[in-house]
Design a protein around this motif. Structure first.
Motif, short mmCIF file in Angstrom:
data_model
loop_
_atom_site.label_atom_id
_atom_site.label_comp_id
_atom_site.label_asym_id
_atom_site.label_seq_id
_atom_site.Cartn_x
_atom_site.Cartn_y
_atom_site.Cartn_z
N GLN A 145 -21.97 -3.07 28.47
CA GLN A 145 -22.96 -4.06 28.03
C GLN A 145 -22.32 -5.39 27.64
O GLN A 145 -22.85 -6.45 27.94
N ARG A 146 -21.18 -5.37 26.99
CA ARG A 146 -20.55 -6.60 26.53
C ARG A 146 -19.83 -7.36 27.64
O ARG A 146 -19.41 -8.48 27.44
N ALA A 186 -25.34 -11.60 29.55
CA ALA A 186 -26.64 -11.43 28.89
C ALA A 186 -26.47 -11.00 27.43
O ALA A 186 -27.13 -11.54 26.54
N TRP A 187 -25.60 -10.02 27.17
CA TRP A 187 -25.38 -9.59 25.79
C TRP A 187 -24.83 -10.74 24.96
O TRP A 187 -25.29 -11.00 23.86
N THR A 209 -25.09 -13.96 25.43
CA THR A 209 -26.10 -15.00 25.22
C THR A 209 -27.16 -14.57 24.21
O THR A 209 -27.52 -15.33 23.33
N SER A 210 -27.62 -13.33 24.32
CA SER A 210 -28.71 -12.89 23.45
C SER A 210 -28.26 -12.51 22.04
O SER A 210 -29.02 -12.66 21.09
N GLU A 211 -27.02 -12.04 21.90
CA GLU A 211 -26.57 -11.55 20.59
C GLU A 211 -25.57 -12.47 19.88
O GLU A 211 -25.57 -12.54 18.66
N THR A 271 -26.61 -16.97 20.09
CA THR A 271 -27.76 -17.39 19.28
C THR A 271 -27.30 -17.97 17.94
O THR A 271 -28.07 -18.64 17.27
N HIS A 272 -26.05 -17.74 17.57
CA HIS A 272 -25.51 -18.24 16.30
C HIS A 272 -24.78 -19.58 16.46
O HIS A 272 -24.12 -20.04 15.52
#
Length: 169
Positions: free
Chosen positions: A3-4, A8-9, A11-13, A16-17
């Protein structure tokens, strides 16, 4: 594929910071350096994405930002010189006086005490988040925050001790 490993991971996780990390640098470094320092944190995060704890992404980013900033300061020899408006009252003249007073008090502290206080007051980190950002246990973070507050009170002028934004609540 893990997943990492995909964007996508990240960008989404993680990404966002971006604003929080950018603001972190705005409060601690020259405006013209904030973009580059932020980019360096996220480049490091991408390279080390397997090391980012899923339950503590933002504290991990703050910790990385602290390392990036320390390296930058070693190169540039700068210190923070402004405070967020939320830490001050609405009177412009009083705001200027408060910024000057707080800045002087902060410069008398060690870099570590300054960082602990600013992570708590400016970034809103407490408890586990502060511990993760500092790379220590929760009880260690609470003790470090308490000691930093005490040292700040010791260097702050008596008239400001009860009114400052770093007071123990």
């Amino acid at each position: 594929m893990h997943q990492r490993a995909d964007g996508a991971w990240f960008t989404s996780e993680v990404a966002t910071h971006l604003d929080a990390i950018f603001r972190y640098f705005l409060r601690r470094a020259a405006r013209h350096d904030a973009d580059d320092l932020t980019a360096e944190v996220f480049a490091t995060a991408w390279r080390r994405r397997e090391d980012i704890p899923v339950e503590a992404i933002l504290p991990w980013l703050y910790r990385t930002a602290g390392y990036v900033l320390a390296n930058h300061r070693r190169r540039m020899q700068s210190i923070p010189s402004s405070l967020p408006d939320a830490a001050l009252d609405d009177d412009h003249a009083q705001r200027i006086a408060d910024v000057d007073e707080i800045t002087r008090a902060l410069t008398l502290l060690s870099e570590r005490d300054r960082e602990i206080l600013l992570l708590h007051a400016w970034e809103g980190l407490d408890g586990n988040e502060l511990a993760n950002a500092l790379g220590i246990s929760r009880s260690g973070a609470q003790a470090a925050l308490s000691r930093a507050r005490s040292r700040l009170r010791a260097v702050w002028e008596p008239s400001m001790q009860d009114d400052g934004p770093f007071r123990h609540t």
